[in-house]
Design a protein around this motif. Structure first.
Motif: not given
Ligand SMILES: [Fe+2]
Ligand SMILES: [Fe+2]
Length: 185
Positions: A27-34
């Protein structure tokens, strides 16, 4: 495309992970990616979101010391098909997953979604969460914390997107300060 099916599959698959590749990491990677994607042109958000969610699904089969991108990609394919992900985009997701591990891959001729995933994943290897994950990794892989800190300090020059580089600055400093203070103690 309903991403909640993918999210729940990943959440369930990684629920026992204690190596720093749990659902919170995803989920942290997901937020960074977006966040990075907002600063880039022509990003296929469906490909990016699916790639991020499934990039570490290999860890649902246990701990991997080395390269795990190809294992994640193999496991991702049937999950994507079952979730009804657009068939024409599956190959792009699988390639981004295959090359996501920045310790093994630095090919420049990859898609923007693959580069964003690598940078977002790098961001979670630094900062305070990076320190926690690094310690968990060292325990699981029986590796030296000092050596890992040394390797992490080299990550700074590896960022591939402008926004990734920008977001990395503060987190790199946290790693460096930790390293210096650990030496002092
Ligand atoms: Fe990974
Ligand atoms: Fe990851």
């Amino acid at each position: 495309m309903d991403f909640s099916v993918l999210e729940n599959t990943v959440k369930n698959g990684l629920k026992s992970d204690k190596s720093g590749h749990d659902f919170k990491h995803i989920m942290r990677v997901y937020r960074f990616a977006l966040e990075i994607a907002k600063s880039e042109k022509k990003v296929d958000l469906e490909v990016l979101r699916a790639s991020v969610l499934l990039h570490d699904i290999a860890f649902s089969k246990g701990f991997f010391k080395g390269e795990h991108g190809d294992v994640s990609a193999k496991l991702a394919k049937p999950i994507l098909l079952k979730a009804g992900f657009p068939k024409s985009k599956i190959q792009n997701v699988l390639i981004a997953i295959e090359v996501h591990n920045y310790w093994f891959h630095n090919e420049k001729n990859v898609s923007i979604e693959a580069k964003i995933l690598r940078d977002a994943d790098r961001l979670d290897a630094i900062g305070y969460n990076g320190i926690i994950r690094m310690i968990l990794y060292c325990i699981n892989a029986n590796k030296s914390i000092k050596q890992e800190l040394k390797d992490l300090s080299k990550i700074e020059s590896k960022f591939e997107t402008k926004k990734g580089k920008q977001l990395a600055k503060e987190r790199i400093k946290i790693i460096k300060d930790f390293s210096v203070n650990l030496e002092k103690e």
